[in-house]
Every structure is written in C-alpha cells, then in structure tokens.
Write a protein that holds these residues in place. Structure first.
Motif, mmCIF file in Angstrom:
data_model
loop_
_atom_site.group_PDB
_atom_site.id
_atom_site.type_symbol
_atom_site.label_atom_id
_atom_site.label_comp_id
_atom_site.label_asym_id
_atom_site.label_seq_id
_atom_site.Cartn_x
_atom_site.Cartn_y
_atom_site.Cartn_z
ATOM 1 N N LEU A 274 -42.104 32.873 -7.052
ATOM 2 C CA LEU A 274 -41.210 31.848 -7.573
ATOM 3 C C LEU A 274 -39.932 31.802 -6.750
ATOM 4 C CD1 LEU A 274 -41.417 33.156 -11.243
ATOM 5 C CD2 LEU A 274 -42.671 31.181 -10.387
ATOM 6 N N LYS A 275 -39.527 30.602 -6.343
ATOM 7 C CA LYS A 275 -38.239 30.474 -5.670
ATOM 8 C C LYS A 275 -37.143 30.436 -6.722
ATOM 9 C CE LYS A 275 -35.519 27.968 -2.299
ATOM 10 N NZ LYS A 275 -35.463 26.977 -1.223
ATOM 11 N N VAL A 276 -36.253 31.419 -6.685
ATOM 12 C CA VAL A 276 -35.222 31.541 -7.722
ATOM 13 C C VAL A 276 -33.890 31.893 -7.074
ATOM 14 C CG1 VAL A 276 -34.511 32.760 -9.816
ATOM 15 C CG2 VAL A 276 -36.939 32.403 -9.372
ATOM 16 N N ASN A 277 -32.848 31.179 -7.465
ATOM 17 C CA ASN A 277 -31.488 31.547 -7.085
ATOM 18 C C ASN A 277 -30.936 32.436 -8.203
ATOM 19 O OD1 ASN A 277 -28.828 31.817 -6.414
ATOM 20 N ND2 ASN A 277 -28.383 29.625 -6.283
ATOM 21 N N LEU A 278 -30.922 33.725 -7.961
ATOM 22 C CA LEU A 278 -30.541 34.678 -9.004
ATOM 23 C C LEU A 278 -29.077 34.556 -9.405
ATOM 24 C CD1 LEU A 278 -32.439 37.856 -7.727
ATOM 25 C CD2 LEU A 278 -33.170 36.267 -9.513
ATOM 26 N N THR A 279 -28.272 33.875 -8.569
ATOM 27 C CA THR A 279 -26.863 33.695 -8.927
ATOM 28 C C THR A 279 -26.661 32.512 -9.875
ATOM 29 O OG1 THR A 279 -26.362 32.298 -7.007
ATOM 30 C CG2 THR A 279 -26.153 34.679 -6.710
ATOM 31 N N ASP A 280 -27.719 31.767 -10.145
ATOM 32 C CA ASP A 280 -27.695 30.650 -11.105
ATOM 33 C C ASP A 280 -28.154 31.200 -12.456
ATOM 34 O OD1 ASP A 280 -28.085 28.418 -12.671
ATOM 35 O OD2 ASP A 280 -29.678 27.569 -11.433
ATOM 36 N N PHE A 281 -27.187 31.484 -13.339
ATOM 37 C CA PHE A 281 -27.517 32.163 -14.588
ATOM 38 C C PHE A 281 -28.455 31.344 -15.472
ATOM 39 C CE2 PHE A 281 -26.335 33.427 -19.043
ATOM 40 C CZ PHE A 281 -27.026 34.625 -19.017
ATOM 41 N N GLN A 282 -28.240 30.041 -15.530
ATOM 42 C CA GLN A 282 -29.124 29.203 -16.361
ATOM 43 C C GLN A 282 -30.555 29.225 -15.820
ATOM 44 O OE1 GLN A 282 -27.022 25.407 -16.494
ATOM 45 N NE2 GLN A 282 -26.233 25.900 -18.535
ATOM 46 N N GLY A 283 -30.676 29.181 -14.501
ATOM 47 C CA GLY A 283 -31.995 29.258 -13.886
ATOM 48 C C GLY A 283 -32.667 30.593 -14.171
ATOM 49 N N LEU A 284 -31.868 31.635 -14.166
ATOM 50 C CA LEU A 284 -32.372 32.980 -14.457
ATOM 51 C C LEU A 284 -32.848 33.071 -15.905
ATOM 52 C CD1 LEU A 284 -32.623 35.706 -12.977
ATOM 53 C CD2 LEU A 284 -30.322 36.266 -13.800
ATOM 54 N N GLN A 285 -32.057 32.533 -16.827
ATOM 55 C CA GLN A 285 -32.466 32.486 -18.242
ATOM 56 C C GLN A 285 -33.793 31.749 -18.407
ATOM 57 O OE1 GLN A 285 -28.825 30.652 -19.860
ATOM 58 N NE2 GLN A 285 -28.715 32.367 -21.298
ATOM 59 N N GLN A 286 -33.920 30.621 -17.670
ATOM 60 C CA GLN A 286 -35.138 29.818 -17.748
ATOM 61 C C GLN A 286 -36.365 30.620 -17.303
ATOM 62 O OE1 GLN A 286 -35.368 26.880 -19.064
ATOM 63 N NE2 GLN A 286 -37.479 26.360 -18.525
ATOM 64 N N ILE A 287 -36.212 31.386 -16.241
ATOM 65 C CA ILE A 287 -37.316 32.218 -15.730
ATOM 66 C C ILE A 287 -37.736 33.233 -16.795
ATOM 67 C CG2 ILE A 287 -37.863 34.054 -14.065
ATOM 68 C CD1 ILE A 287 -38.074 31.290 -12.880
ATOM 69 N N PHE A 288 -36.775 33.870 -17.433
ATOM 70 C CA PHE A 288 -37.079 34.850 -18.481
ATOM 71 C C PHE A 288 -37.797 34.174 -19.648
ATOM 72 C CE2 PHE A 288 -34.621 37.879 -16.216
ATOM 73 C CZ PHE A 288 -34.820 39.132 -16.790
#
Length: 304
Positions: A44-58
């Motif tokens: 998965l391409k993920v920008n870990l510094t994007d907190f909302q994106g990180l929440q979405q992945i979880f």
C-alpha cells in the motif's frame, strides 16, 4: 489468519521482515517513495505523516499487530532537514503508537544504537541516552513519545545491518563491495565500532520482540567490530580485491552529522529470550552460499 501491518516494507529491514513473516501472517506492507512488489504481500502506498490517511489504513485493514520500520534513517539528511525528518521519525511514530493503543494491539518500533554518545559502551537498555546527532535525538523523542502513549510498545534498538540487497534498498555492504570491485579506494573507519547483524537476524529479533517484549530491548550482534575490520572480513569471505581497502579515522571525513565512536550494544536481555545472531563470518558465508545458489538457479533457467 492474523493480519500484520509492516511500515517501510520497501526498505532494507522491512523487505527482509516481509520475507520471514509471510508464511505465518497476512501481511500488509507500506511504502511511500519506492514502489515494490513482494509476492504474497499486499503493498500500500501510504504517507505516514498524513494522520487521517494513517487512521484510514488502520480502519480498513484492522491489523492485529504493527511493526514500524519506516524512517528517514540517513543521519546526514536528518541533520540538514530536521523538520522533514522529524515528521516521519517522531510525529508519525507517536501517532502509530497511539493507534495501536486505541486498538489494543502489539506495536514494535525500530530505534537505533545512535541514541548513545559512544563514550561508555557496551550499552544496556537502562543506560542513559545521549545522542550526538539529530537522527539519534529524533529516535529518542520517538522512543519516549511512543512509550508514553502506549507502554506496551516494544522499542527495538537496532545496530548497523548488512545483508542481501532488497529490490529498492541496499545495506552498507553493497557500496563497499562495488567500490572494491571497480578497483577504487574504500576508506573505512578504524575508530568507529558497532555490533552489526544481518537483515534476516534483525527481522527474527523483531518477531521475537513482537511475541515477548514490552519496553526497550537491544538487538545487536555478538561481536563488536570497527567498519575497517568488517570490511577486511568482507574482502576475505567474498574474495574481493584487497588493494583498495584503506584505514581512516572519523576526523578524516567531513560529515554533516557527528558520529559517535562506539555504540556497541549489550544485547544479553534479547539473547536470554532466544535471540541468536550467528558470528559475522557465518552470516557472510551464508550470504556467499545464497548468492552462489541464485547464480546457479539463473544459469539453469537460461540453459533450459
């Protein structure tokens, strides 16, 4: 099957971890800059510094464990670009610990031996930290912040790592070998000491920490060695040209980030739990055999 999220799966350690773990887990790996395909791993391409994106992945994956290897791990880069490196090394790490806490799942974090100043080795887990460069400072901040948010986090202080190159990442030994093969001069420090391990051994240590560790643990090797002596061993085992290998001192090389002289780790705590690095010679000999078998396999495919 249990689901595990491995950040930084395209990096050297993350890639080795994926190879080791995929038979037992359903693995989701993240990358950001370097796209890579790993068989049997959902990348998965993920920008870990994007907190909302990180929440979405979880939310989407609902992992039952996380191993966080992603980092900006070049000390010179961190020294020159503190804000950019802080975002991934500190802020993203603490956010990941918080999300693991929210979901009550195991969290493993890869820190570094560079949290120490190099003046009182070998270092145990309870020894005071005193980093001499920004990368070490950021890892200390991440350790403290993650354990504050989630005391169950396993903070694994990693040593210098070597091994087979991943598709999008190498260890320090590949440039060493290439320089010598090209007949160029390779200057290696005689006054910088570490306790290196292979990427495979390091990955085994992380899995052990996942099962057995809360808090800080050291995952160094059993041998304290200078970069020059490691280079000499590399030359011997891989039968490389010796003429280019030259000894130098840290003061001879100008670097943006100061380097501690001896951050050898005392990993007795991990050894007692079953962490079992091979000798450096054994590790390198295994790499030679693996390389030879890959060459033979390629040759047989071509001839058929």
């Amino acid at each position: 099957m249990r689901k595990i999220l491995i950040t930084g799966a395209s990096g050297f350690l993350g890639w080795h971890l994926c190879q080791l773990i995929k038979p037992q887990w359903e693995v989701y790996g993240t990358y950001f800059t370097h796209a890579v395909e790993i068989p049997d791993i959902k990348m998965l391409k993920v920008n870990l510094t994007d907190f909302q994106g990180l929440q979405q992945i979880f939310r989407e994956i609902q992992p039952t464990a996380v191993i966080h290897t992603a980092a900006q791990s070049q000390p010179n880069y961190c020294q020159n670009y503190p804000e950019q490196s802080h975002a991934i090394n500190v802020t993203a790490s603490c956010n990941i610990a918080g999300l693991c806490a929210d979901n009550s799942i195991p969290c493993v974090f890869t820190s570094t031996d560079l949290v120490f100043d190099g003046l009182n080795s070998p270092y145990r887990e309870k020894d005071p930290v005193c980093p001499v460069n920004r990368y070490g400072e950021q890892k200390v901040m991440a350790e403290v912040g993650m354990l504050e948010r989630y005391p169950m986090t396993a903070v694994c202080r990693m040593p210098l790592m070597f091994g087979a190159a991943a598709p999008t990442a190498t260890s320090f030994m590949q440039p060493f070998m290439q320089t010598l093969k090209e007949g160029k001069q390779l200057n290696l420090f005689i006054d910088e000491f570490r306790t290196p391990v292979s990427g495979t051994t390091a990955a085994k240590g992380l899995l052990l920490a996942l099962e057995k560790v809360n808090g800080i643990i050291h995952l160094g090797g059993k041998e304290r060695i200078s970069r020059y002596d490691f280079g000499s061993l590399l030359v011997e085992v891989f039968q490389l040209p010796t003429t280019g290998l030259k000894a130098c001192r840290q003061q001879d090389v100008k670097m943006a980030a100061p380097r501690p002289s001896d951050v050898s780790l005392d990993s007795s705590k991990a050894f007692a739990l079953g962490y079992a690095p091979l000798s450096l010679r054994e590790e390198l000999e295994k790499l030679v055999k693996s390389q030879e078998s890959r060459v033979k396999s390629q040759e047989s495919r071509v001839s058929s």
